[in-house]
Enzyme design. Structure first.
Site, mmCIF file in Angstrom:
data_model
loop_
_atom_site.group_PDB
_atom_site.id
_atom_site.type_symbol
_atom_site.label_atom_id
_atom_site.label_comp_id
_atom_site.label_asym_id
_atom_site.label_seq_id
_atom_site.Cartn_x
_atom_site.Cartn_y
_atom_site.Cartn_z
ATOM 1 N N SER A 125 2.680 10.715 -4.830
ATOM 2 C CA SER A 125 0.992 10.856 -4.736
ATOM 3 C C SER A 125 0.726 12.382 -5.129
ATOM 4 O O SER A 125 1.128 12.660 -6.275
ATOM 5 C CB SER A 125 0.716 10.403 -3.224
ATOM 6 O OG SER A 125 -0.764 10.186 -3.741
ATOM 7 N N ASP A 254 -0.523 -1.001 -5.872
ATOM 8 C CA ASP A 254 -1.151 0.226 -5.309
ATOM 9 C C ASP A 254 -2.371 0.203 -5.480
ATOM 10 O O ASP A 254 -3.022 0.130 -6.757
ATOM 11 C CB ASP A 254 -0.643 1.428 -6.210
ATOM 12 C CG ASP A 254 -0.733 2.877 -5.377
ATOM 13 O OD1 ASP A 254 -1.753 2.827 -4.852
ATOM 14 O OD2 ASP A 254 0.006 3.793 -5.656
ATOM 15 N N HIS A 282 0.930 1.899 -1.998
ATOM 16 C CA HIS A 282 0.825 3.385 -2.019
ATOM 17 C C HIS A 282 1.656 3.980 -0.766
ATOM 18 O O HIS A 282 1.037 4.596 0.194
ATOM 19 C CB HIS A 282 -0.609 4.003 -1.983
ATOM 20 C CG HIS A 282 -0.653 5.341 -2.363
ATOM 21 N ND1 HIS A 282 -0.633 5.715 -3.866
ATOM 22 C CD2 HIS A 282 -0.621 6.380 -1.814
ATOM 23 C CE1 HIS A 282 -0.454 6.921 -3.776
ATOM 24 N NE2 HIS A 282 -0.625 7.319 -2.521
#
Length: 303
Positions: A125, A254, A282
């Protein structure tokens, strides 16, 4: 792997203290794991780190500034996101407590402190964005790059689902006043961004959130990191100059950084390999660990 193969400390890097842990033989080549927005190094779980170390790597995880046991910049008020976006729209650099480049500098400083000239860099991320900066701007320090559930900052790529963005930006209850409300907020967000590959493990998520609370929570830290992410802009031109072996991993489910962002990242980095994991959201739940560890080991071994 026994506990004596795990060691950690807090090291001063410039103006901040960085908490870190290392797994495996310190003489082995290093893999540096960089955590995501508002989360701590323990999101790279001990079993995950030890699985990588068992393949012959020294695995290092650390708390980014403004998280966990690293320095909290509580004296810096959370940035006004509207003002940040407005400044960027006007072609100006917003006034921020720090940038992703500063956070990349923390990672480089940690490598320096540990006597590591070059490392395989893995980020998830926001950590993927920091890893991209390391590979593009400091390529002589990076052996390979793995960017997980991240993006390039390309404004043409769709962003988070609206309800996910609302959960991310919505105020969480103060854990000192309403700990159960804080946990419920965190669980709701984690459940929403989890994939469909396996049932959501609420008990494990609750335990992780409690561990992060015990380790330390920076007031406004997530907002300061988010502002640094927004201000980082479009990195595609820089990514085009990356020359190290690169891997992009993204989940098909995601909703925070959608799969198109992973495809865009892989397209921006010359020669990058894209691994799409069906059913992954995610996060990095245990059921994807073997596949992700094998993929990281593969790109690092080939570097």
């Amino acid at each position: 792997m026994a506990d004596h193969d795990r060691r950690g400390a807090i090291t001063r890097i410039g103006a901040v203290d960085i908490a870190w842990e290392s797994f495996g033989d310190p003489d082995h080549p290093a893999i540096l794991l960089i955590a995501g927005l508002g989360t701590q190094m323990i999101r790279w779980t001990v079993p995950f780190c030890r699985a990588l170390a068992a393949r012959g790597w020294r695995v290092i995880r650390f708390d980014n500034r403004d998280t966990g046991c690293s320095t909290h910049l509580d004296h810096c008020p959370p940035p006004d996101m509207g003002a940040v976006i407005g400044a960027l729209g006007a072609g100006q650099q917003p006034d921020l407590p720090y940038t992703l480049h500063d956070m990349a500098g923390d990672a480089l400083g940690l490598l320096d402190a540990l006597g590591i000239g070059r490392a395989h860099v893995v980020g998830r991320s926001m950590g993927g964005m920091i890893a991209q900066i390391l590979a593009s701007d400091h390529g002589h320090r990076v052996r390979s790059l793995t960017s997980i559930m991240s993006g390039t900052g390309n404004p043409a790529v769709a962003g988070p689902a609206p309800d996910v963005l609302a959960l991310l930006l919505g105020p969480a209850p103060d854990p000192a006043i309403d700990p159960e409300g804080f946990l419920a907020h965190g669980l709701a967000f984690a459940r929403r961004i989890a994939g469909t590959g396996r049932p959501f493990d609420a008990a494990a998520c609750r335990a992780l959130l409690l561990d992060e609370l015990r380790r330390g929570r920076a007031r406004g830290g997530t907002a300061r990191q988010l502002a640094a992410m927004i201000a980082a802009g479009d990195r595609r031109r820089r990514l085009a100059g990356i020359t190290v072996p690169s891997l992009v991993i993204h989940g098909s489910d995601d909703p925070l950084i959608p799969p198109a962002a992973g495809r865009d990242t892989a397209a921006a980095i010359p020669g990058a390999t894209l691994l799409d994991i069906e059913g992954m959201g995610h996060d990095l739940p245990p059921w994807v660990h073997d596949r992700v560890v094998a993929a990281i080991d593969g790109v690092a071994s080939g570097a």
